[in-house]
Design a protein around this motif. Structure first.
Motif, PDB file in Angstrom:
ATOM      1  N   ASP A  34       0.893  -1.370   0.000  1.00 49.31           N
ATOM      2  CA  ASP A  34      -0.083   0.088   0.145  1.00 49.31           C
ATOM      3  C   ASP A  34       0.698   1.278  -0.131  1.00 49.31           C
ATOM      4  O   ASP A  34       0.749   2.056  -0.681  1.00 49.31           O
ATOM      5  CB  ASP A  34      -1.134   0.110   1.274  1.00 49.31           C
ATOM      6  N   ALA A  35       1.899   1.147   0.621  1.00 50.95           N
ATOM      7  CA  ALA A  35       2.874   2.579   0.792  1.00 50.95           C
ATOM      8  C   ALA A  35       3.464   2.464  -0.504  1.00 50.95           C
ATOM      9  O   ALA A  35       3.711   3.553  -0.779  1.00 50.95           O
ATOM     10  CB  ALA A  35       3.814   2.020   1.760  1.00 50.95           C
ATOM     11  N   TRP A  36       3.894   1.351  -1.058  1.00 53.00           N
ATOM     12  CA  TRP A  36       4.199   1.408  -2.542  1.00 53.00           C
ATOM     13  C   TRP A  36       3.787   2.120  -3.724  1.00 53.00           C
ATOM     14  O   TRP A  36       4.069   3.080  -4.323  1.00 53.00           O
ATOM     15  CB  TRP A  36       4.945  -0.097  -3.036  1.00 53.00           C
ATOM     16  N   GLN A  37       2.266   2.042  -3.436  1.00 52.80           N
ATOM     17  CA  GLN A  37       1.193   2.233  -4.549  1.00 52.80           C
ATOM     18  C   GLN A  37       1.188   3.667  -4.085  1.00 52.80           C
ATOM     19  O   GLN A  37       1.153   4.622  -4.856  1.00 52.80           O
ATOM     20  CB  GLN A  37      -0.159   1.650  -4.361  1.00 52.80           C
ATOM     21  N   GLU A  38       1.179   4.107  -2.740  1.00 52.04           N
ATOM     22  CA  GLU A  38       1.110   5.737  -2.575  1.00 52.04           C
ATOM     23  C   GLU A  38       2.322   6.344  -3.117  1.00 52.04           C
ATOM     24  O   GLU A  38       2.051   7.379  -3.536  1.00 52.04           O
ATOM     25  CB  GLU A  38       0.892   5.687  -0.901  1.00 52.04           C
ATOM     26  N   HIS A  39       3.574   5.741  -2.837  1.00 53.79           N
ATOM     27  CA  HIS A  39       4.826   6.585  -3.268  1.00 53.79           C
ATOM     28  C   HIS A  39       4.692   6.665  -4.900  1.00 53.79           C
ATOM     29  O   HIS A  39       5.206   7.784  -5.489  1.00 53.79           O
ATOM     30  CB  HIS A  39       5.879   5.251  -3.053  1.00 53.79           C
ATOM     31  N   LEU A  40       4.209   5.698  -5.596  1.00 53.53           N
ATOM     32  CA  LEU A  40       4.255   5.703  -7.117  1.00 53.53           C
ATOM     33  C   LEU A  40       3.144   6.878  -7.371  1.00 53.53           C
ATOM     34  O   LEU A  40       3.247   7.501  -8.422  1.00 53.53           O
ATOM     35  CB  LEU A  40       3.574   4.421  -7.794  1.00 53.53           C
ATOM     36  N   ALA A  41       1.989   6.866  -6.733  1.00 49.78           N
ATOM     37  CA  ALA A  41       0.903   7.813  -6.890  1.00 49.78           C
ATOM     38  C   ALA A  41       1.577   9.181  -6.807  1.00 49.78           C
ATOM     39  O   ALA A  41       1.092  10.158  -7.554  1.00 49.78           O
ATOM     40  CB  ALA A  41      -0.197   7.628  -6.226  1.00 49.78           C
ATOM     41  N   GLU A  42       2.285   9.414  -5.632  1.00 47.73           N
ATOM     42  CA  GLU A  42       2.902  10.658  -5.449  1.00 47.73           C
ATOM     43  C   GLU A  42       3.942  11.049  -6.708  1.00 47.73           C
ATOM     44  O   GLU A  42       3.904  12.187  -7.127  1.00 47.73           O
ATOM     45  CB  GLU A  42       3.737  10.833  -4.232  1.00 47.73           C
ATOM     46  N   GLY A  43       4.689  10.055  -7.110  1.00 46.14           N
ATOM     47  CA  GLY A  43       5.530  10.449  -8.140  1.00 46.14           C
ATOM     48  C   GLY A  43       4.933  10.705  -9.484  1.00 46.14           C
ATOM     49  O   GLY A  43       5.270  11.756 -10.184  1.00 46.14           O
ATOM     50  N   ASN A  44       3.802  10.006  -9.815  1.00 47.12           N
ATOM     51  CA  ASN A  44       3.110  10.277 -10.980  1.00 47.12           C
ATOM     52  C   ASN A  44       2.528  11.669 -10.807  1.00 47.12           C
ATOM     53  O   ASN A  44       2.448  12.392 -11.792  1.00 47.12           O
ATOM     54  CB  ASN A  44       1.997   9.306 -11.070  1.00 47.12           C
ATOM     55  N   ALA A  45       2.024  12.091  -9.891  1.00 48.67           N
ATOM     56  CA  ALA A  45       1.269  13.509  -9.689  1.00 48.67           C
ATOM     57  C   ALA A  45       2.304  14.548 -10.014  1.00 48.67           C
ATOM     58  O   ALA A  45       1.714  15.602 -10.473  1.00 48.67           O
ATOM     59  CB  ALA A  45       0.683  13.692  -8.553  1.00 48.67           C
ATOM     60  N   LYS A  46       3.454  14.186  -9.560  1.00 47.34           N
ATOM     61  CA  LYS A  46       4.496  15.233  -9.764  1.00 47.34           C
ATOM     62  C   LYS A  46       5.344  15.348 -11.115  1.00 47.34           C
ATOM     63  O   LYS A  46       5.828  16.247 -11.481  1.00 47.34           O
ATOM     64  CB  LYS A  46       5.612  15.105  -8.810  1.00 47.34           C
ATOM     65  N   GLN A  47       5.083  14.402 -11.875  1.00 43.40           N
ATOM     66  CA  GLN A  47       5.809  14.293 -13.107  1.00 43.40           C
ATOM     67  C   GLN A  47       4.958  15.015 -14.185  1.00 43.40           C
ATOM     68  O   GLN A  47       3.892  15.293 -14.049  1.00 43.40           O
ATOM     69  CB  GLN A  47       5.723  12.718 -13.736  1.00 43.40           C
ATOM     70  N   ALA A  48       5.824  15.341 -15.282  1.00 47.77           N
ATOM     71  CA  ALA A  48       5.150  16.269 -16.429  1.00 47.77           C
ATOM     72  C   ALA A  48       4.081  15.591 -17.108  1.00 47.77           C
ATOM     73  O   ALA A  48       4.377  14.246 -17.169  1.00 47.77           O
ATOM     74  CB  ALA A  48       6.309  16.631 -17.355  1.00 47.77           C
ATOM     75  N   ARG A  49       3.267  16.245 -17.452  1.00 47.69           N
ATOM     76  CA  ARG A  49       2.146  15.925 -18.346  1.00 47.69           C
ATOM     77  C   ARG A  49       2.433  16.534 -19.698  1.00 47.69           C
ATOM     78  O   ARG A  49       2.869  17.746 -19.787  1.00 47.69           O
ATOM     79  CB  ARG A  49       0.510  16.499 -17.856  1.00 47.69           C
ATOM     80  N   LYS A  50       2.130  15.787 -20.823  1.00 47.07           N
ATOM     81  CA  LYS A  50       2.328  16.475 -22.224  1.00 47.07           C
ATOM     82  C   LYS A  50       0.717  16.365 -23.050  1.00 47.07           C
ATOM     83  O   LYS A  50       0.076  15.574 -22.860  1.00 47.07           O
ATOM     84  CB  LYS A  50       3.201  15.887 -23.227  1.00 47.07           C
ATOM     85  N   ARG A  51       0.646  17.568 -23.645  1.00 47.53           N
ATOM     86  CA  ARG A  51      -0.552  17.567 -24.518  1.00 47.53           C
ATOM     87  C   ARG A  51      -0.002  16.632 -25.670  1.00 47.53           C
ATOM     88  O   ARG A  51       1.031  16.471 -26.214  1.00 47.53           O
ATOM     89  CB  ARG A  51      -0.746  18.816 -24.983  1.00 47.53           C
ATOM     90  N   VAL A  52      -1.022  15.907 -26.183  1.00 48.67           N
ATOM     91  CA  VAL A  52      -0.967  14.799 -27.284  1.00 48.67           C
ATOM     92  C   VAL A  52      -1.798  15.108 -28.372  1.00 48.67           C
ATOM     93  O   VAL A  52      -3.172  15.241 -28.038  1.00 48.67           O
ATOM     94  CB  VAL A  52      -0.714  13.380 -26.998  1.00 48.67           C
TER      95      VAL A  52
END
Length: 175
Positions: free
Chosen positions: A13-31
């Protein structure tokens, strides 16, 4: 587990939370994804959107978590009532577009859809809420109607299609 080892290494569960936090901080690109479609004379289909001043290739912006080819198929159906199978679309070009004006950077995918058959041609109906009109034009007219960076992208995609490769561009220029 040692005292200095992060909790997420052993706690799913902590691992999934860690991944979600990283995903939220990563750049998003328009496609975006556009199609090269031709008539039986080899002319290219262009559309005249009512929300911008210049003609464009048919296609549009991809929605969150939508594969580019699926988004293109959706856009073609919405804009032109054109239903294409994914097997008719071959990737010809990926163009990284630098930040400009109010926009962050983006990725543009150009797919070659080949020549439309007579049934596909007769089914074309522009969505009146998005398009003023559409037309098949020769390359000389396309160069005149398209913004220079869209023309460069189209030209590179056509060259890649001819050589059976995929072009990778930065702002319409070979990377």
């Amino acid at each position: 587990m040692t005292a200095d080892e992060p909790l997420y290494r052993r706690d799913p569960d902590a691992w999934q939370e860690h991944l979600a936090e990283g995903n939220a901080k990563q750049a998003r690109k328009r496609v975006g994804a556009d199609a090269i479609l031709r008539d039986d004379q080899g002319r290219i289909l262009l559309v005249d959107p009512d929300y911008k001043p210049d003609w464009d290739l048919p296609g549009g912006m991809i929605e969150a978590n939508e594969p580019p080819v699926d988004g293109l198929i959706r856009e073609l159906k919405e804009e032109l009532a054109l239903q294409l199978p994914p097997s008719q679309l071959a990737l010809a070009c990926v163009d990284w577009v630098a930040p400009h004006g109010p926009w962050d950077d983006s990725l543009m995918f150009i797919f070659d859809g080949g020549q439309l058959d007579s049934d596909q041609m007769s089914s074309l109906q522009p969505d009146q809420t998005e398009l003023r009109r559409f037309g098949f034009v020769d390359l000389g007219k396309a160069q005149h109607l398209l913004k220079p960076y869209v023309w460069l992208r189209l030209e590179a995609a056509l060259g890649a299609t001819k050589s059976r490769t995929v072009a990778y561009l930065h702002d319409g220029h070979p990377a």
